[in-house]
Each structure stands twice: as C-alpha cells, then as structure tokens.
Scaffold this motif. Structure first.
Motif, PDB file in Angstrom:
ATOM      1  N   MET A 166      27.198  44.671  42.108  1.00 24.65           N
ATOM      2  CA  MET A 166      27.960  45.214  40.976  1.00 24.65           C
ATOM      3  C   MET A 166      28.581  44.077  40.180  1.00 24.65           C
ATOM      4  O   MET A 166      29.087  43.120  40.748  1.00 24.65           O
ATOM      5  CB  MET A 166      29.070  46.139  41.502  1.00 24.65           C
ATOM      6  CG  MET A 166      29.859  46.833  40.402  1.00 24.65           C
ATOM      7  SD  MET A 166      31.238  47.807  41.063  1.00 24.65           S
ATOM      8  CE  MET A 166      30.334  49.026  41.994  1.00 24.65           C
ATOM      9  N   GLU A 167      28.510  44.210  38.878  1.00 20.92           N
ATOM     10  CA  GLU A 167      29.085  43.187  38.010  1.00 20.92           C
ATOM     11  C   GLU A 167      30.605  43.150  38.166  1.00 20.92           C
ATOM     12  O   GLU A 167      31.272  44.181  38.208  1.00 20.92           O
ATOM     13  CB  GLU A 167      28.735  43.507  36.548  1.00 20.92           C
ATOM     14  CG  GLU A 167      29.313  42.527  35.542  1.00 20.92           C
ATOM     15  CD  GLU A 167      29.148  42.989  34.105  1.00 20.92           C
ATOM     16  OE1 GLU A 167      29.660  42.303  33.201  1.00 20.92           O
ATOM     17  OE2 GLU A 167      28.531  44.054  33.902  1.00 20.92           O
ATOM     18  N   LYS A 217      40.690  61.115  31.410  1.00 22.63           N
ATOM     19  CA  LYS A 217      40.794  60.797  29.973  1.00 22.63           C
ATOM     20  C   LYS A 217      40.196  59.431  29.640  1.00 22.63           C
ATOM     21  O   LYS A 217      39.957  59.119  28.479  1.00 22.63           O
ATOM     22  CB  LYS A 217      42.251  60.861  29.520  1.00 22.63           C
ATOM     23  CG  LYS A 217      43.174  59.820  30.115  1.00 22.63           C
ATOM     24  CD  LYS A 217      44.570  60.022  29.532  1.00 22.63           C
ATOM     25  CE  LYS A 217      45.566  59.021  30.057  1.00 22.63           C
ATOM     26  NZ  LYS A 217      46.906  59.213  29.472  1.00 22.63           N
ATOM     27  N   PHE A 218      39.953  58.620  30.677  1.00 25.68           N
ATOM     28  CA  PHE A 218      39.334  57.308  30.445  1.00 25.68           C
ATOM     29  C   PHE A 218      37.811  57.354  30.606  1.00 25.68           C
ATOM     30  O   PHE A 218      37.119  56.365  30.364  1.00 25.68           O
ATOM     31  CB  PHE A 218      39.914  56.264  31.415  1.00 25.68           C
ATOM     32  CG  PHE A 218      41.399  56.086  31.278  1.00 25.68           C
ATOM     33  CD1 PHE A 218      41.930  55.381  30.209  1.00 25.68           C
ATOM     34  CD2 PHE A 218      42.271  56.644  32.204  1.00 25.68           C
ATOM     35  CE1 PHE A 218      43.301  55.214  30.077  1.00 25.68           C
ATOM     36  CE2 PHE A 218      43.641  56.480  32.089  1.00 25.68           C
ATOM     37  CZ  PHE A 218      44.163  55.771  31.016  1.00 25.68           C
ATOM     38  N   VAL A 277      34.034  58.770  38.730  1.00 26.24           N
ATOM     39  CA  VAL A 277      33.528  58.147  39.964  1.00 26.24           C
ATOM     40  C   VAL A 277      33.126  56.704  39.690  1.00 26.24           C
ATOM     41  O   VAL A 277      33.408  55.799  40.487  1.00 26.24           O
ATOM     42  CB  VAL A 277      32.329  58.940  40.531  1.00 26.24           C
ATOM     43  CG1 VAL A 277      31.689  58.179  41.699  1.00 26.24           C
ATOM     44  CG2 VAL A 277      32.758  60.324  40.987  1.00 26.24           C
ATOM     45  N   ALA A 278      32.474  56.474  38.555  1.00 26.53           N
ATOM     46  CA  ALA A 278      32.065  55.106  38.194  1.00 26.53           C
ATOM     47  C   ALA A 278      33.288  54.222  37.977  1.00 26.53           C
ATOM     48  O   ALA A 278      33.283  53.044  38.354  1.00 26.53           O
ATOM     49  CB  ALA A 278      31.194  55.132  36.943  1.00 26.53           C
ATOM     50  N   ILE A 279      34.344  54.783  37.378  1.00 24.67           N
ATOM     51  CA  ILE A 279      35.582  54.022  37.178  1.00 24.67           C
ATOM     52  C   ILE A 279      36.172  53.632  38.530  1.00 24.67           C
ATOM     53  O   ILE A 279      36.538  52.483  38.752  1.00 24.67           O
ATOM     54  CB  ILE A 279      36.607  54.852  36.366  1.00 24.67           C
ATOM     55  CG1 ILE A 279      36.136  55.022  34.923  1.00 24.67           C
ATOM     56  CG2 ILE A 279      37.984  54.186  36.400  1.00 24.67           C
ATOM     57  CD1 ILE A 279      36.988  55.994  34.109  1.00 24.67           C
ATOM     58  N   LYS A 299      37.483  49.643  43.060  1.00 23.23           N
ATOM     59  CA  LYS A 299      37.704  49.466  44.493  1.00 23.23           C
ATOM     60  C   LYS A 299      37.146  48.113  44.961  1.00 23.23           C
ATOM     61  O   LYS A 299      36.316  47.496  44.280  1.00 23.23           O
ATOM     62  CB  LYS A 299      37.082  50.616  45.282  1.00 23.23           C
ATOM     63  CG  LYS A 299      35.573  50.595  45.407  1.00 23.23           C
ATOM     64  CD  LYS A 299      35.094  51.743  46.292  1.00 23.23           C
ATOM     65  CE  LYS A 299      33.605  51.593  46.618  1.00 23.23           C
ATOM     66  NZ  LYS A 299      33.134  52.661  47.524  1.00 23.23           N
ATOM     67  N   PRO A 300      37.597  47.622  46.111  1.00 26.43           N
ATOM     68  CA  PRO A 300      37.214  46.271  46.567  1.00 26.43           C
ATOM     69  C   PRO A 300      35.718  46.100  46.819  1.00 26.43           C
ATOM     70  O   PRO A 300      35.047  47.008  47.307  1.00 26.43           O
ATOM     71  CB  PRO A 300      37.991  46.125  47.875  1.00 26.43           C
ATOM     72  CG  PRO A 300      39.127  47.070  47.763  1.00 26.43           C
ATOM     73  CD  PRO A 300      38.602  48.236  46.986  1.00 26.43           C
ATOM     74  N   ASN A 301      35.240  44.931  46.467  1.00 30.51           N
ATOM     75  CA  ASN A 301      33.880  44.498  46.811  1.00 30.51           C
ATOM     76  C   ASN A 301      34.044  43.249  47.675  1.00 30.51           C
ATOM     77  O   ASN A 301      34.324  42.158  47.169  1.00 30.51           O
ATOM     78  CB  ASN A 301      33.078  44.188  45.544  1.00 30.51           C
ATOM     79  CG  ASN A 301      31.641  43.807  45.847  1.00 30.51           C
ATOM     80  OD1 ASN A 301      31.333  43.282  46.911  1.00 30.51           O
ATOM     81  ND2 ASN A 301      30.745  44.061  44.909  1.00 30.51           N
ATOM     82  N   TYR A 302      33.897  43.391  48.984  1.00 30.44           N
ATOM     83  CA  TYR A 302      34.207  42.302  49.911  1.00 30.44           C
ATOM     84  C   TYR A 302      33.307  41.081  49.733  1.00 30.44           C
ATOM     85  O   TYR A 302      33.697  39.959  50.063  1.00 30.44           O
ATOM     86  CB  TYR A 302      34.116  42.796  51.356  1.00 30.44           C
ATOM     87  CG  TYR A 302      35.074  43.916  51.690  1.00 30.44           C
ATOM     88  CD1 TYR A 302      36.395  43.882  51.253  1.00 30.44           C
ATOM     89  CD2 TYR A 302      34.654  45.015  52.418  1.00 30.44           C
ATOM     90  CE1 TYR A 302      37.273  44.919  51.550  1.00 30.44           C
ATOM     91  CE2 TYR A 302      35.527  46.050  52.735  1.00 30.44           C
ATOM     92  CZ  TYR A 302      36.828  45.994  52.297  1.00 30.44           C
ATOM     93  OH  TYR A 302      37.694  47.010  52.590  1.00 30.44           O
TER      94      TYR A 302
END
Length: 302
Positions: free
Chosen positions: A1-2, A36-37, A45-47, A52-55
């Motif tokens: 993920m970017e 609303k975003f 879900v994408a937001i 969330k953390p990407n270890y």
C-alpha cells in the motif's frame, strides 16, 4: 500500500481516527462519522485501511540484522500481574557492559514498531528491553485493533507495576552498567513520566513522546533529566504541558521540551500516515544524544 502523509487527510478525520485508536469510539462509530469523507469513489473501509498501521514500514532494523542479537525474556513481577514478557535487544559484539534503555509501547501492546525501536537502540550500542504490558492477557495479539481491546482488559495499576519490575530487571541485568533510561510513546510516554516519579535516582534519564503528565506533587519526586517530545496537533496531551512545566521549574528539575509544529500525535510511529519523517528523525537523534549524555555518560543538564 502506498504510504500517505498526515497532510493528505483533513484534520477532523485524523482526530476521528485518534479517538478510535484510543478507545474513545468504536470502529462502527468511526465508519459512521467518516462517511462524509468518502467521496470520489473512496469508501470508508478504504479510508480506515489507509490509516491503520502497516508494520512493514517500520522495518528500519530487520530482526535478523547481524549487528544485533535479540530474544524474549520473562521478568518476575510479584507486585504486578506475576510476570511480564519483553523483547530484549543488544549489540551482537558488545564489549563489556552497556547502558540500558526501557522502551514502553503505546496503548496497543508490544507491536512490531516498538520491537524495531528496541533494535534501533541496540544498533546505537545500548541494551534495550521492550516489555509487553499485555502479557497477562496473552500478549500482543498480532494487530493494533485487537491489541487496543486487550489493553483495556488489563488492570492498569498492576500493569504499571509490571513496567517498574521490567525497569528494575534491566537495571540489574549483567549486560548493563546499572544505568538505565526510559523512552515511551503515547501511553508509554505517560509511563516514562510515572517511572521517573517512582524510580527517582534509579532512572538516569527519560524521554517521553507525547505522554500524559504527572501531578505537581509527583513531579517534585522526579530526579531524572527529562526530554519531552510533543506533537504540534495534540490538544488532549498538550493541555497538560503548562502545568507540568510550571511544576518542573518550581522544583528545579532538569528538562528540555520540544514541540514539533505541524505534527500529529504519534508522529514517531512510522507505521501510519501520522508519521512525520523529519520530526521523527530529529526527535530520535535528540533522544540518542540525551541518553548518550545522561545514561552512557556522567549526566549533567538535559
């Protein structure tokens, strides 16, 4: 993920995720309020996934790095939950005893980011121990969301006693010189402040990152020089800075305070978009200098 940056998000959304991470709202509440975003084909879900953390992003020092050796140790904690397990990292070719650093996690347990911080200290020629406050409920469960749930199951006062036991274990460990410092993040920053109160002269230095502050009465008991790191956008924690500073000054304590303008709570944690590379690197170097002077060296001003 970017990897995204905090500046890619509205502040209101970052504040909303902060509430979720600290257990003030549920994931469902976050999803409802984040709707609303969700525009331009973007889902809530994408937001959530992007925040969330990407270890993988926190792998600055791989576990198998030849410069270090690491394992897990279990420390007796009779005044706490009986025992506390932690990640023990030190230089592979250490010559003689080295200063020790206790690394205290956020309110989600001993995740890969905190283990990596321990390894970074080992590379910097310290002996580091990162205890897992979730030991009594089975340890860090593998992700931050479940870790936050487990964290709320632990008896808070007993968990603090576990960290005291871990600090004393590190101080008396034959690999260390008997001089220890403590660094902590978020919840762990507050623990560092409280360890400074409890341990008095047994703590050589503390470096809390965006940690809750002790009372004025407790501040009077602090002996260790402190280096206080705060994010610019962190109203909840920052509301306690003025009273803490006043108490530190009134009691003649040695401290240095840094507020990193434009940063978010958690700016040192390189697993989330709140990470601010420039501020994190600067705060890290300042922390190493602080510990080299006061824990490795003979002390002096912070």
């Amino acid at each position: 993920m970017e990897r995204k940056k905090a500046s890619d998000y509205p502040q209101e959304l970052l504040d909303l995720f902060h509430e979720y991470q600290h257990g003030d709202i549920t994931r469902r509440d976050f999803m409802d309020r984040a709707k609303k975003f969700a525009i331009g084909g973007l889902t809530t879900v994408a937001i959530w996934e992007s925040l969330k953390p990407n270890y993988a992003w926190a792998q600055q020092v791989p576990k198998d790095d030849a410069r270090i050796k690491s394992d897990y140790q279990t420390v007796s904690s009779p005044d706490g939950n009986g025992s506390i397990k932690g990640y023990f990292a030190r230089p592979a070719n250490a010559r003689g005893k080295l200063p020790g650093i206790l690394v205290v996690h956020e309110n989600r347990g001993l995740n890969p980011y905190v283990e990596d911080v321990a390894r970074r200290f080992a590379v910097a020629n310290f002996v580091a121990f990162a205890p897992d406050g979730l030991t009594s409920v089975g340890g860090f469960p593998g992700n931050d969301e479940q870790g936050a749930v487990k964290f709320r199951e632990v008896n808070g006062p007993k968990m603090f006693e576990d960290f005291v036991a871990a600090a004393k274990w590190l101080k008396s460990n034959p690999a260390t010189t008997g001089r220890i410092g403590a660094v902590g993040f978020c919840f762990g920053g507050g623990v560092v402040n409280q360890l400074a109160v409890r341990l008095g002269p047994d703590l050589a230095a503390g470096a809390p990152f965006y940690g809750r502050q002790p009372s004025a009465e407790d501040t009077a008991k602090i002996k260790a020089p402190l280096m206080l790191h705060y994010a610019g956008n962190d109203q909840g924690v920052n509301s306690g800075i003025e009273a803490f500073e006043n108490a530190l000054k009134a009691n003649g304590k040695t401290y240095t305070k840094y507020v990193y303008d434009g940063t978010q709570h958690g700016f040192h944690n390189d697993t989330t978009p709140r990470y601010d590379e420039a501020a994190a690197k600067l705060a890290w170097q300042r922390t190493l200098d602080h510990f080299n002077k006061n824990v490795r060296g003979g002390g002096g001003t912070a």
